[in-house]
Design a protein around this motif. Structure first.
Motif, PDB file in Angstrom:
ATOM      1  N   GLY A  52      -3.445  -0.231  -2.397  1.00 50.20           N
ATOM      2  CA  GLY A  52      -3.841  -0.237  -3.797  1.00 50.20           C
ATOM      3  C   GLY A  52      -5.204   0.392  -3.943  1.00 50.20           C
ATOM      4  O   GLY A  52      -5.916   0.634  -2.956  1.00 50.20           O
ATOM      5  N   GLU A  53      -5.604   0.646  -5.175  1.00 48.64           N
ATOM      6  CA  GLU A  53      -6.885   1.272  -5.439  1.00 48.64           C
ATOM      7  C   GLU A  53      -8.033   0.288  -5.231  1.00 48.64           C
ATOM      8  O   GLU A  53      -7.830  -0.923  -5.096  1.00 48.64           O
ATOM      9  CB  GLU A  53      -6.922   1.804  -6.870  1.00 48.64           C
ATOM     10  N   SER A  56      -8.376  -3.564  -6.578  1.00 44.95           N
ATOM     11  CA  SER A  56      -7.043  -4.130  -6.776  1.00 44.95           C
ATOM     12  C   SER A  56      -6.928  -5.537  -6.203  1.00 44.95           C
ATOM     13  O   SER A  56      -5.970  -6.253  -6.504  1.00 44.95           O
ATOM     14  CB  SER A  56      -5.983  -3.220  -6.141  1.00 44.95           C
ATOM     15  N   LYS A  58      -7.260  -6.207  -2.694  1.00 45.59           N
ATOM     16  CA  LYS A  58      -6.742  -6.190  -1.314  1.00 45.59           C
ATOM     17  C   LYS A  58      -7.641  -6.970  -0.365  1.00 45.59           C
ATOM     18  O   LYS A  58      -7.194  -7.899   0.314  1.00 45.59           O
ATOM     19  CB  LYS A  58      -6.623  -4.739  -0.820  1.00 45.59           C
ATOM     20  N   HIS A 225      -6.290   1.851   2.180  1.00 47.72           N
ATOM     21  CA  HIS A 225      -6.113   2.697   0.994  1.00 47.72           C
ATOM     22  C   HIS A 225      -5.266   3.918   1.334  1.00 47.72           C
ATOM     23  O   HIS A 225      -4.926   4.699   0.438  1.00 47.72           O
ATOM     24  CB  HIS A 225      -7.473   3.142   0.432  1.00 47.72           C
ATOM     25  N   MET A 240      -0.714  -3.541  -4.652  1.00 50.44           N
ATOM     26  CA  MET A 240      -1.500  -4.354  -5.580  1.00 50.44           C
ATOM     27  C   MET A 240      -2.181  -3.487  -6.622  1.00 50.44           C
ATOM     28  O   MET A 240      -2.600  -2.354  -6.344  1.00 50.44           O
ATOM     29  CB  MET A 240      -2.551  -5.169  -4.821  1.00 50.44           C
ATOM     30  N   ARG A 241      -2.297  -4.069  -7.812  1.00 49.40           N
ATOM     31  CA  ARG A 241      -3.031  -3.414  -8.896  1.00 49.40           C
ATOM     32  C   ARG A 241      -3.676  -4.500  -9.755  1.00 49.40           C
ATOM     33  O   ARG A 241      -3.000  -5.412 -10.217  1.00 49.40           O
ATOM     34  CB  ARG A 241      -2.110  -2.569  -9.765  1.00 49.40           C
ATOM     35  N   ALA A 242      -4.996  -4.379  -9.926  1.00 46.23           N
ATOM     36  CA  ALA A 242      -5.742  -5.314 -10.778  1.00 46.23           C
ATOM     37  C   ALA A 242      -5.467  -6.772 -10.407  1.00 46.23           C
ATOM     38  O   ALA A 242      -5.278  -7.626 -11.276  1.00 46.23           O
ATOM     39  CB  ALA A 242      -5.426  -5.069 -12.249  1.00 46.23           C
ATOM     40  N   TYR A 262       3.175   2.699 -10.974  1.00 43.87           N
ATOM     41  CA  TYR A 262       1.896   2.698 -10.267  1.00 43.87           C
ATOM     42  C   TYR A 262       2.077   3.122  -8.812  1.00 43.87           C
ATOM     43  O   TYR A 262       1.281   3.900  -8.267  1.00 43.87           O
ATOM     44  CB  TYR A 262       1.253   1.316 -10.348  1.00 43.87           C
TER      45      TYR A 262
END
Length: 558
Positions: A52-53, A56, A58, A225, A240-242, A262
């Protein structure tokens, strides 16, 4: 080696987590959720990767599993179960009790994780006392030597006497893996374990994780990442996101047929899957652009005193950088990239050879060096370390203008706001402090600072290696648009061949201080002349299954 897959598929999970939520208090008291209602399972003997970014959740998830969240954070879960052996899983009420003996942690940055004032042997001795109750120095040393040998560290007895700064990045990461195994854990947590390593060292470290997992029947939960690394090394993938899980499942399903938009966006943001500047694939028609920066026969060596062996870091290196083009310098750790960068930017003087700007040797008088410093600017790898934390962003950007006494205070403040807009940030960011910025925003500020004195050359030292891939792609696109608009020449030093493939016009490959190969990027990547270059390219991870269409398509960060 592409990972050991499908082991332990029918065994009970070693870890089961349900309903993890981590919040950081805000001004209203409730605060924002860094992780919200997250559940995951790690099967015995398998690798699970979280991607994830930045932001996110992680790393926060990994830290919460060991009770390592800050005191200000509010972390809780509905269920946490851990299975130590063949018996039933036990419910965990205090995750701190898992540290070391049940779960080992391999952190991201060896430079921060290893005490710079303590020898490597003392790191092992401390853990031996804490986890094993071992106080015998000779036995601790014997076990430490065996632990380093098991993870492929050469001359282990000698390494125990060394300090962390005396080890390469790859050796430091192996030391961290050995330390994580001291307590005999069943599960390893790895937080971005290879983000700062070159491609060949990265592959060796990832192979080591696979070997250790198979030999010791361990499970691995890895945060990365780099979705290409995850696709090659993991059995299960969590996106994962946010703070939330948006998709999870077997890696072949998530990578080959993603359900969430996403996830599809993450896959398309891998640097190297497409050119950032498509026009640069072929040389432009007409006369070549003028050479702005040149090196002729640069030499630099170190050591040789008091019986130490003299090391030739740079040996007869020559290169040319044309206006409006990007020259990338690549090679393994120890190839001489950093030394060459220091010579080309005037931070160090060569033992022999010359650096030329617009065809004229760089003078040694104060005025000439000051002019060179204005026209050749540097963007460092880690903006958190290169931006003055005590100054507002506007002052940070204006620093080169102040140093060269360009304009008055009011003009410099206005120039800083204009530069913020050029790099895609609101002018209001001029009032913020660097600590209030994300990694991508901080690097945009570093680029704005480099552009402030209107340089002819910008040297980019691993400019995106510390950033996730979506942010990498956005910054590379920004650099490309700035180059086309301003005609700047870029000298890119990078271990990330995916990034190099995306942006470089010319590539120079260094090996042990010498030029191993040079040429147009398209030629070097499609038909490398050197076996060493081919080995570098072969080590680059590619996104597994339908997305990779050729041997070097789908390259990602290394």
């Amino acid at each position: 080696m592409s990972g050991v897959r499908n082991t332990g598929a029918d065994r009970d999970p070693v870890l089961r987590l349900e309903g993890l939520t981590v919040r950081y208090p805000g001004k209203d008291g409730a605060g924002a959720a860094a992780v919200e209602d997250l559940s995951l399972t790690v099967p015995a003997g398998r690798t699970v990767a979280i991607v994830g970014e930045s932001g996110s959740g992680k790393s926060t998830t990994l830290h919460a599993l060991l009770g390592l969240t800050p005191r200000t954070a509010r972390a809780g879960y509905r269920l946490l179960e851990f299975r130590d052996g063949e018996g039933p899983a036990r419910r965990i009420h205090d995750p701190r009790r898992l540290r070391g003996r049940s779960v080992g942690l391999v952190p991201q940055d060896p430079a921060r994780s290893l005490d710079p004032l303590v020898r490597i042997g003392s790191h092992f001795a401390e853990l031996h006392r804490h986890f094993l109750g071992l106080r015998d120095r000779q036995e601790s040393r014997r076990r430490a030597v065996a632990a380093l040998e098991a993870v492929g560290v050469d001359r282990p007895a000698e390494r125990l006497r060394q300090y962390p700064h005396e080890l390469s990045g790859g050796l430091s990461q192996r030391v961290l893996i050995a330390l994580a195994l001291v307590g005999g854990p069943r599960l390893l947590l790895a937080d971005e374990p290879t983000s700062d390593l070159d491609v060949t060292v990265q592959r060796r470290v990832l192979d080591l994780f696979d070997e250790v997992r198979a030999e010791r029947d361990l499970s691995l939960l890895m945060v990365t990442h780099d979705i290409a690394v995850a696709s090659r090394r993991a059995d299960e993938l969590i996106v994962m996101r946010a703070g939330r899980v948006v998709e999870s499942g077997p890696v072949d399903k998530v990578i080959g047929d993603p359900d969430d938009p996403y996830t599809r966006r993450l896959l398309t943001s891998v640097p190297g899957r497409a050119r950032i500047r498509g026009a640069a694939l072929d040389p432009p028609a007409g006369p070549a652009a003028p050479v702005v920066l040149e090196a002729r026969g640069l030499r630099r060596s170190f050591g040789g005193g008091r019986g130490t062996e003299r090391v030739e870091a740079v040996r007869e290196v020559s290169l040319t950088l044309r206006r409006g083009e990007t020259l990338a310098v690549v090679g393994e750790s120890g190839a001489g990239k950093s030394t060459l960068l220091r010579l080309l930017t005037g931070l160090d003087r060569p033992d022999g050879g010359a650096v030329l700007l617009d065809g004229a040797p760089v003078g040694r008088d104060r005025a000439a060096r000051k002019d060179f410093a204005r026209r050749v600017q540097l963007v460092y790898q880690n903006p958190a370390r290169s931006l003055n934390p005590s100054l507002p962003v506007g002052r940070v950007i204006a620093e080169p203008l102040e140093a060269h006494r360009v304009g008055g205070a009011r003009w410099r403040a206005q120039r800083a706001r204009e530069l913020l807009e050029q790099v895609g940030l609101p002018p209001a960011f001029a009032e913020r402090r660097p600590s209030e910025l994300s990694g991508g925003q901080a690097q945009r500020v570093a680029i704005a600072r480099a552009l402030a004195p209107e340089p002819d050359v910008v040297v980019l030292d691993e400019p995106v290696s510390a950033l996730d891939q979506a942010v990498q792609l956005a910054l590379l696109e920004l650099l490309g648009s700035l180059q086309e608009r301003l005609g700047i020449a870029y000298l890119l030093v990078s271990h990330d061949l995916g990034v190099v493939r995306a942006v470089a016009d010319e590539v120079l490959v260094l090996r042990r201080g010498r030029v191993e190969e040079r040429g147009p990027a398209r030629t070097v990547f499609s038909a490398p002349a050197s076996a060493y270059t081919r080995a570098l390219l072969d080590a680059v991870p590619t996104v597994r299954l339908p997305l990779a269409t050729s041997p070097h398509d789908g390259m990602s960060s290394s």
